[in-house]
Design an enzyme around this catalytic site. Sequence first.
Site, PDB file in Angstrom:
ATOM      1  N   CYS A   1      66.386  51.621  18.799  1.00 38.79           N
ATOM      2  CA  CYS A   1      66.515  50.919  17.523  1.00 38.79           C
ATOM      3  C   CYS A   1      65.118  50.385  17.220  1.00 38.79           C
ATOM      4  CB  CYS A   1      67.521  49.782  17.651  1.00 38.79           C
ATOM      5  SG  CYS A   1      67.603  48.748  16.160  1.00 38.79           S
TER       6      CYS A   1
ATOM      7  N   CYS B   1      74.560  42.866  19.211  1.00 37.94           N
ATOM      8  CA  CYS B   1      73.132  42.916  19.541  1.00 37.94           C
ATOM      9  C   CYS B   1      72.697  41.546  20.045  1.00 37.94           C
ATOM     10  CB  CYS B   1      72.313  43.242  18.300  1.00 37.94           C
ATOM     11  SG  CYS B   1      72.899  44.694  17.418  1.00 37.94           S
TER      12      CYS B   1
ATOM     13  N   CYS C   1      57.554  34.679  12.914  1.00 34.66           N
ATOM     14  CA  CYS C   1      58.709  34.314  13.743  1.00 34.66           C
ATOM     15  C   CYS C   1      58.862  32.818  13.983  1.00 34.66           C
ATOM     16  CB  CYS C   1      58.630  35.037  15.085  1.00 34.66           C
ATOM     17  SG  CYS C   1      60.116  34.749  16.079  1.00 34.66           S
TER      18      CYS C   1
ATOM     19  N   CYS D   1      53.742  36.026  16.938  1.00 33.29           N
ATOM     20  CA  CYS D   1      54.152  36.816  15.770  1.00 33.29           C
ATOM     21  C   CYS D   1      54.248  35.895  14.539  1.00 33.29           C
ATOM     22  CB  CYS D   1      55.494  37.487  16.038  1.00 33.29           C
ATOM     23  SG  CYS D   1      55.557  38.291  17.659  1.00 33.29           S
TER      24      CYS D   1
ATOM     25  N   CYS E   1      58.924  30.891  22.574  1.00 32.90           N
ATOM     26  CA  CYS E   1      58.366  32.199  22.950  1.00 32.90           C
ATOM     27  C   CYS E   1      56.840  32.104  22.977  1.00 32.90           C
ATOM     28  CB  CYS E   1      58.813  33.256  21.948  1.00 32.90           C
ATOM     29  SG  CYS E   1      58.168  34.884  22.339  1.00 32.90           S
TER      30      CYS E   1
ATOM     31  N   CYS F   1      73.543  46.369  22.222  1.00 30.10           N
ATOM     32  CA  CYS F   1      72.117  46.491  21.938  1.00 30.10           C
ATOM     33  C   CYS F   1      71.464  45.213  22.427  1.00 30.10           C
ATOM     34  CB  CYS F   1      71.893  46.644  20.435  1.00 30.10           C
ATOM     35  SG  CYS F   1      70.140  46.700  19.979  1.00 30.10           S
TER      36      CYS F   1
ATOM     37  N   ARG G   1      69.107  50.471   8.812  1.00 34.79           N
ATOM     38  CA  ARG G   1      69.806  49.187   8.653  1.00 34.79           C
ATOM     39  C   ARG G   1      69.098  48.287   7.645  1.00 34.79           C
ATOM     40  NH1 ARG G   1      70.143  46.731  13.777  1.00 34.79           N
ATOM     41  NH2 ARG G   1      71.812  48.233  14.113  1.00 34.79           N
TER      42      ARG G   1
HETATM   43  N1  SAM Z   1      61.155  38.709  21.443  1.00 36.90           N
HETATM   44  C1  SAM Z   1      61.578  40.042  21.304  1.00 36.90           C
HETATM   45  C2  SAM Z   1      60.593  40.870  20.535  1.00 36.90           C
HETATM   46  O1  SAM Z   1      59.895  40.371  19.676  1.00 36.90           O
HETATM   47  O2  SAM Z   1      60.558  42.081  20.791  1.00 36.90           O
HETATM   48  C3  SAM Z   1      62.956  40.192  20.706  1.00 36.90           C
HETATM   49  C4  SAM Z   1      63.389  39.272  19.579  1.00 36.90           C
HETATM   50  S1  SAM Z   1      62.443  39.358  18.063  1.00 36.90           S
HETATM   51  C5  SAM Z   1      63.057  37.974  17.165  1.00 36.90           C
HETATM   52  C6  SAM Z   1      63.094  40.834  17.275  1.00 36.90           C
HETATM   53  C7  SAM Z   1      62.569  41.216  15.909  1.00 36.90           C
HETATM   54  O3  SAM Z   1      63.069  40.330  14.929  1.00 36.90           O
HETATM   55  C8  SAM Z   1      61.084  41.201  15.678  1.00 36.90           C
HETATM   56  O4  SAM Z   1      60.436  42.326  16.170  1.00 36.90           O
HETATM   57  C9  SAM Z   1      61.015  41.190  14.160  1.00 36.90           C
HETATM   58  O5  SAM Z   1      60.975  42.508  13.663  1.00 36.90           O
HETATM   59  C10 SAM Z   1      62.329  40.512  13.749  1.00 36.90           C
HETATM   60  N2  SAM Z   1      62.089  39.214  13.113  1.00 36.90           N
HETATM   61  C11 SAM Z   1      61.728  38.067  13.725  1.00 36.90           C
HETATM   62  N3  SAM Z   1      61.572  37.075  12.846  1.00 36.90           N
HETATM   63  C12 SAM Z   1      61.836  37.580  11.626  1.00 36.90           C
HETATM   64  C13 SAM Z   1      61.830  37.046  10.310  1.00 36.90           C
HETATM   65  N4  SAM Z   1      61.495  35.783  10.071  1.00 36.90           N
HETATM   66  N5  SAM Z   1      62.169  37.856   9.289  1.00 36.90           N
HETATM   67  C14 SAM Z   1      62.495  39.146   9.525  1.00 36.90           C
HETATM   68  N6  SAM Z   1      62.518  39.706  10.740  1.00 36.90           N
HETATM   69  C15 SAM Z   1      62.178  38.940  11.786  1.00 36.90           C
HETATM   70 FE1  SF4 Z   2      58.620  35.961  20.445  1.00 35.57          FE
HETATM   71 FE2  SF4 Z   2      59.487  35.962  17.957  1.00 35.57          FE
HETATM   72 FE3  SF4 Z   2      57.447  37.510  18.620  1.00 35.57          FE
HETATM   73 FE4  SF4 Z   2      59.941  38.096  19.560  1.00 35.57          FE
HETATM   74  S1  SF4 Z   2      59.261  38.130  17.432  1.00 35.57           S
HETATM   75  S2  SF4 Z   2      58.004  38.102  20.718  1.00 35.57           S
HETATM   76  S3  SF4 Z   2      60.748  36.018  19.761  1.00 35.57           S
HETATM   77  S4  SF4 Z   2      57.465  35.254  18.673  1.00 35.57           S
END
Ligand code: SAM
Ligand code: SF4
Length: 350
Positions: free
Chosen positions: A195, A104, A67, A64, A60, A135, A267
């Site tokens: 959500c 989801c 992530c 973040c 990606c 979802c 949740r």
């Molecule tokens: N890429 C898209 C986005 O960020 O909107 C969708 C997938 S992203 C993995 C969805 C959500 O997963 C993120 O907004 C975050 O809140 C949650 N998330 C990701 N990594 C995480 C982690 N290590 N621990 C807890 N929540 C996590």
């Molecule tokens: Fe990409 Fe992870 Fe951020 Fe979603 S949460 S935009 S998968 S880096």
Amino acid sequence: MSDAPVSSVPRHDWTHAEVVALFALPFADLIYRAQTAHRACFDANAVQLSTLMSIKTGACPEDCAYCPQSVRFDTGLEREALLPLEQVRDAAQRARAAGATRFCMGAAWRSPKDRDLDKVIDMVRAVRDEGLETCVTLGMLQAEQARRLKEAGLDYYNHNLDTSPEYYEDIITTRTYDDRLDTLGHVRDAGLKVCCGGIVGMGESPMDRAELLRQLANLPEHPQSVPINNLVQVEGTPLHGVDPIDELDFVRTIAVAKIMMPSAYVRLSAGREQMSEAVQTLCFLAGANSIFYGDQLLTTSNPAHLKDLALLDKLGMAPEATPKYSDVAPASPPSAARAPQRRSTPAAAS
Ligand code: SAM
Ligand code: SF4
Ligand code: DTB
């Protein structure tokens, strides 16, 4: 404050001081208020089960800091292309057979390309055909993309605010808080259920937690589903090694979310595998009534589904049957599954 009446009218004008005061309540008073708010809208012994699947993993472009799927961090994750439809359909069938009511699908995208959205729409249709609520979480959406997903029969779109506006820039620099609010607006305007929640345990302050919940509750409508994630720390991400949140502060966050957004499904999301059953139970007492159900989250693990069913059974709780498809029997229902439990009140589903 603990004796204040529980209002059934959804509020969107919370002040920071009010939210901070909720967090500061004696624990028993806080839980009592959260349970009271919860019972006005829901059966307190029913839990909604959502199964999560990563339909496109890794690589990606976003940054973040929590992530494992960001291309910028070396987390050892194998990148995968968008999964074939059949693989998604099979997983949905297994989730339904195990007792989940919602499926989801998450994609590691900044935002979906239109040709990818076509494929996701096929997946949404296939999952619906299995009798599951749907979802997806695909990143930022344009208005037209949200409309197309609605037209395909999508039920929920997940897009989190993640943290407070103040802490946000410490966590993500590649898109803004306003970008997120814009996507949520498109989702809401398309008539999709929202959500939207966040992550705690990222080194944020108690003020940031209060502000995250204030942002969520002061949206034009309360999200129908509010995932509260406890950071799953993954080696290679910048947040690996950060001090975890105190467990009781996590429970407080759930309770305050429920008091502020009583008709939302709150949740208890990522991070359950690292939590004791006792803490999860406190979260249910605090008004959490939905979990991710299935052995995997997106790239990390979740408690085994039989362990979760055993925990619910031990607590005299039961999985909620899907509201929409409650007349369709699951292929092999878990013994504890029963009819829809949501109560209809003036406060329900804003
Ligand atoms: N890429 C898209 C986005 O960020 O909107 C969708 C997938 S992203 C993995 C969805 C959500 O997963 C993120 O907004 C975050 O809140 C949650 N998330 C990701 N990594 C995480 C982690 N290590 N621990 C807890 N929540 C996590
Ligand atoms: Fe990409 Fe992870 Fe951020 Fe979603 S949460 S935009 S998968 S880096
Ligand atoms: C949400 O709030 N939590 C989910 C879902 N929305 C997409 C994601 C949790 C991911 C946990 C880390 C992982 O497994 O990669």
